[in-house]
Design a protein around this motif. Structure first.
Motif, PDB file in Angstrom:
ATOM      1  N   GLU A  62     -12.550 -57.741 -53.112  1.00 57.32           N
ATOM      2  CA  GLU A  62     -11.471 -58.731 -52.976  1.00 57.32           C
ATOM      3  C   GLU A  62     -10.424 -58.388 -51.930  1.00 57.32           C
ATOM      4  OE1 GLU A  62     -11.948 -56.658 -55.462  1.00 57.32           O
ATOM      5  OE2 GLU A  62     -10.029 -55.688 -55.857  1.00 57.32           O
ATOM      6  N   SER A  63     -10.344 -57.102 -51.519  1.00 59.76           N
ATOM      7  CA  SER A  63      -9.225 -56.746 -50.628  1.00 59.76           C
ATOM      8  C   SER A  63      -9.587 -55.562 -49.743  1.00 59.76           C
ATOM      9  CB  SER A  63      -8.006 -56.373 -51.483  1.00 59.76           C
ATOM     10  OG  SER A  63      -8.313 -55.201 -52.239  1.00 59.76           O
ATOM     11  N   TRP A  82      -7.967 -52.911 -49.635  1.00 60.76           N
ATOM     12  CA  TRP A  82      -7.805 -51.721 -50.486  1.00 60.76           C
ATOM     13  C   TRP A  82      -9.123 -51.417 -51.182  1.00 60.76           C
ATOM     14  CZ3 TRP A  82      -8.634 -49.882 -55.294  1.00 60.76           C
ATOM     15  CH2 TRP A  82      -7.931 -48.759 -55.703  1.00 60.76           C
ATOM     16  N   ARG A  83      -9.723 -52.439 -51.749  1.00 59.29           N
ATOM     17  CA  ARG A  83     -10.962 -52.246 -52.524  1.00 59.29           C
ATOM     18  C   ARG A  83     -12.091 -51.740 -51.615  1.00 59.29           C
ATOM     19  NH1 ARG A  83     -10.842 -51.198 -57.277  1.00 59.29           N
ATOM     20  NH2 ARG A  83      -9.410 -52.904 -57.648  1.00 59.29           N
ATOM     21  N   ASP A  85      -8.418 -46.075 -61.123  1.00 63.36           N
ATOM     22  CA  ASP A  85      -7.670 -47.253 -60.660  1.00 63.36           C
ATOM     23  C   ASP A  85      -7.033 -48.022 -61.821  1.00 63.36           C
ATOM     24  OD1 ASP A  85      -8.625 -50.270 -58.805  1.00 63.36           O
ATOM     25  OD2 ASP A  85      -6.688 -49.391 -59.279  1.00 63.36           O
ATOM     26  N   ARG A  86      -7.643 -49.074 -62.301  1.00 63.17           N
ATOM     27  CA  ARG A  86      -7.057 -49.891 -63.376  1.00 63.17           C
ATOM     28  C   ARG A  86      -7.572 -49.389 -64.733  1.00 63.17           C
ATOM     29  NH1 ARG A  86      -8.505 -55.836 -60.808  1.00 63.17           N
ATOM     30  NH2 ARG A  86      -7.771 -55.447 -58.687  1.00 63.17           N
ATOM     31  N   PHE A 143       1.277 -48.117 -61.046  1.00 64.22           N
ATOM     32  CA  PHE A 143       1.586 -49.508 -60.694  1.00 64.22           C
ATOM     33  C   PHE A 143       3.010 -49.900 -61.088  1.00 64.22           C
ATOM     34  CE2 PHE A 143      -2.605 -49.482 -59.548  1.00 64.22           C
ATOM     35  CZ  PHE A 143      -3.527 -49.463 -60.584  1.00 64.22           C
ATOM     36  N   ALA A 196      -3.053 -53.517 -62.407  1.00 65.13           N
ATOM     37  CA  ALA A 196      -2.282 -53.417 -61.157  1.00 65.13           C
ATOM     38  C   ALA A 196      -1.332 -54.598 -61.024  1.00 65.13           C
ATOM     39  CB  ALA A 196      -3.228 -53.371 -59.959  1.00 65.13           C
ATOM     40  N   ARG A 223       2.728 -54.023 -61.926  1.00 63.26           N
ATOM     41  CA  ARG A 223       3.603 -54.215 -60.762  1.00 63.26           C
ATOM     42  C   ARG A 223       4.640 -55.304 -61.075  1.00 63.26           C
ATOM     43  NH1 ARG A 223      -1.224 -53.655 -56.270  1.00 63.26           N
ATOM     44  NH2 ARG A 223      -1.346 -51.382 -56.402  1.00 63.26           N
ATOM     45  N   PHE A 268      -5.193 -61.254 -55.682  1.00 63.96           N
ATOM     46  CA  PHE A 268      -5.360 -60.124 -54.757  1.00 63.96           C
ATOM     47  C   PHE A 268      -6.155 -60.485 -53.490  1.00 63.96           C
ATOM     48  CE2 PHE A 268      -3.032 -57.012 -56.792  1.00 63.96           C
ATOM     49  CZ  PHE A 268      -3.499 -56.608 -58.031  1.00 63.96           C
ATOM     50  N   ASN A 314      -0.205 -57.339 -53.414  1.00 60.50           N
ATOM     51  CA  ASN A 314      -1.021 -56.537 -52.491  1.00 60.50           C
ATOM     52  C   ASN A 314      -0.888 -57.082 -51.080  1.00 60.50           C
ATOM     53  OD1 ASN A 314      -2.857 -58.703 -52.306  1.00 60.50           O
ATOM     54  ND2 ASN A 314      -4.646 -57.337 -52.369  1.00 60.50           N
ATOM     55  N   ASP A 361      -0.011 -51.621 -51.230  1.00 59.10           N
ATOM     56  CA  ASP A 361      -1.287 -50.996 -50.872  1.00 59.10           C
ATOM     57  C   ASP A 361      -1.137 -50.116 -49.634  1.00 59.10           C
ATOM     58  OD1 ASP A 361      -2.749 -52.104 -52.932  1.00 59.10           O
ATOM     59  OD2 ASP A 361      -3.842 -53.552 -51.715  1.00 59.10           O
ATOM     60  N   CYS A 408      -0.343 -47.538 -52.151  1.00 55.10           N
ATOM     61  CA  CYS A 408      -1.189 -47.296 -53.327  1.00 55.10           C
ATOM     62  C   CYS A 408      -2.479 -46.724 -52.753  1.00 55.10           C
ATOM     63  CB  CYS A 408      -1.442 -48.602 -54.070  1.00 55.10           C
ATOM     64  SG  CYS A 408      -2.608 -48.409 -55.446  1.00 55.10           S
ATOM     65  N   TYR A 437      -9.901 -41.932 -53.366  1.00 54.52           N
ATOM     66  CA  TYR A 437      -9.968 -41.135 -54.587  1.00 54.52           C
ATOM     67  C   TYR A 437     -10.935 -39.952 -54.488  1.00 54.52           C
ATOM     68  CZ  TYR A 437      -7.678 -44.966 -57.211  1.00 54.52           C
ATOM     69  OH  TYR A 437      -6.803 -45.915 -57.700  1.00 54.52           O
TER      70      TYR A 437
HETATM   71  C1  GZL Z   1      -4.678 -51.015 -57.071  1.00 50.10           C
HETATM   72  C2  GZL Z   1      -5.888 -51.927 -57.113  1.00 50.10           C
HETATM   73  C3  GZL Z   1      -5.542 -53.290 -56.583  1.00 50.10           C
HETATM   74  C4  GZL Z   1      -5.001 -53.275 -55.149  1.00 50.10           C
HETATM   75  C5  GZL Z   1      -5.570 -54.551 -54.637  1.00 50.10           C
HETATM   76  O1  GZL Z   1      -5.024 -49.729 -57.507  1.00 50.10           O
HETATM   77  O2  GZL Z   1      -6.359 -52.084 -58.439  1.00 50.10           O
HETATM   78  O3  GZL Z   1      -6.746 -54.067 -56.553  1.00 50.10           O
HETATM   79  O4  GZL Z   1      -3.613 -53.256 -55.081  1.00 50.10           O
HETATM   80  C6  GZL Z   1      -6.972 -54.483 -55.191  1.00 50.10           C
HETATM   81  O5  GZL Z   1      -5.557 -54.692 -53.238  1.00 50.10           O
HETATM   82  O6  GZL Z   1      -7.593 -55.698 -55.098  1.00 50.10           O
END
Ligand code: GZL
Length: 331
Positions: free
Chosen positions: A34-35, A37-38, A111-112, A130, A168, A172, A196, A222, A250, A270, A274
């Motif tokens: 999705e992003s 970051w991912r 992560d989450r 977060f 997240a 946040r 996101f 994000n 992010d 963020c 990892y």
């Molecule tokens: C954060 C992560 C979030 C990011 C987004 O650790 O879970 O999910 O902030 C990502 O960009 O989609």
């Protein structure tokens, strides 16, 4: 003869070790794509696992919980040695994670975090703070406005929330509101999920702009949603970074590019990389080490246009000028 035997035994031991190391199979249940970051999080972890000569079984759930449940059950059936798991949302994992425990497969929570984490067994947990990231978004904004001489101005804020039900996003938002609720100048006039993604961030920002003539600040949970919102702000004939202050989260490369271009004001880090924490933990577990329960957080900072704006509660940590560090960013 004796020398030959010694060499033969040494060779068997070396081959045995190499075979044993490459025998590790790691199942990785990832949220989706999705992003930025991912993508960075996925690429970093998968490359590191393969660099160790381990076998990777990777599953992209396309942001669907049912796909992650299926993936986890497949990992159990395949008998992987370790499972890396990030839940797309916080709830609904109790049953399948108990099945992972019953299969006695060491579980990494990344992560989450799932809301059942205190009721299940896991070997280690690693991910962003977060709640603090949300607080930093709001604190930086309040301090930036003060630095701009706008401390006494009534400020209208809109929020682009992350995926509904994702830790997240939930945390946040909680962190942002914890800080905003302590003051009376910044008022949230609209808040909605952009899931996101850049596309959904743009669409929701378009709706915000249609409904509100007087938006002063966008807090995007994000950077991808912030970047989508920048496109919407430009299309509405407004100047991003000036008419509307834009704060993301992010600290992905595209956000640094937008800040250096003057179209975005700040991004709260963020860290998605990892593997430098997780790979040594897997090696440690292979050697019989154990790790404390509870989430280990990576170091995280804040980056902005000109630097020097405080973002912690004590007002001692100062944001860094994005242009000064953009070339050393790894994602
Ligand atoms: C954060 C992560 C979030 C990011 C987004 O650790 O879970 O999910 O902030 C990502 O960009 O989609």
């Amino acid at each position: 003869m004796k020398k030959f035997l010694t060499i033969a035994i040494a060779l068997v031991l070396v081959i045995g070790c190499v075979a044993n190391a490459s025998a590790i199979t790691v199942g990785f249940s990832q949220v989706g794509q999705e992003s930025d970051w991912r993508t960075a999080n996925t690429d970093d972890m998968c490359a590191a696992i393969e660099a160790e000569g381990w076998t990777l079984v990777y599953d992209d759930a396309q942001q669907k919980q049912e796909n992650q449940v299926k993936a986890l059950r497949n990992f159990i059936t395949q008998g992987v040695d370790y499972i890396l798991f990030t839940g797309v949302v916080t709830t609904g994992w109790d049953e399948v994670l108990k099945e992972v425990n019953e299969a006695e497969i060491p579980l990494f929570l990344l992560d989450r975090m799932p809301d059942c984490m205190d009721e299940i067994d896991y070997v280690a947990a690693f991910g962003g703070d977060f709640l603090e990231e949300g607080r930093r978004m709001a604190r930086w904004t309040i301090n930036y406005l003060a630095a701009q001489g706008r401390a006494d101005e009534e400020i209208n804020v809109v929020i682009l929330e992350g995926t509904t039900g994702a830790a997240a996003a939930t945390d946040r938002t909680k962190g942002i509101m914890e800080v905003l609720d302590k003051q009376d100048k910044l008022k949230v006039i609209a808040s909605q999920t952009g899931n996101f993604t850049r596309a959904e961030g743009q669409a929701v920002m378009e709706s915000f702009l249609k409904a509100h003539e007087d938006i002063d600040v966008l807090l995007a949970e994000n950077d991808d949603m912030a970047l989508g919102a920048i496109d919407a702000i430009k299309a509405a004939g407004k100047v991003p970074g000036k008419d509307i202050i834009i704060v993301g989260c992010d600290s992905v490369k595209a956000a640094f590019d937008a800040i250096v271009a003057g179209e975005m004001n700040c991004t709260v880090e963020c860290n998605p990389l990892y593997s430098s924490a997780v790979i040594p933990m897997i090696k440690g577990l292979e050697e019989g080490k154990t790790y404390e329960k509870g989430v280990v957080h990576p170091e995280e900072g804040v980056f902005c246009m000109d630097g020097g704006i405080p973002y912690d509660e004590a007002g001692e940590l100062l944001s860094v000028k994005a242009a000064d560090v953009i070339d050393e960013r790894k994602y």
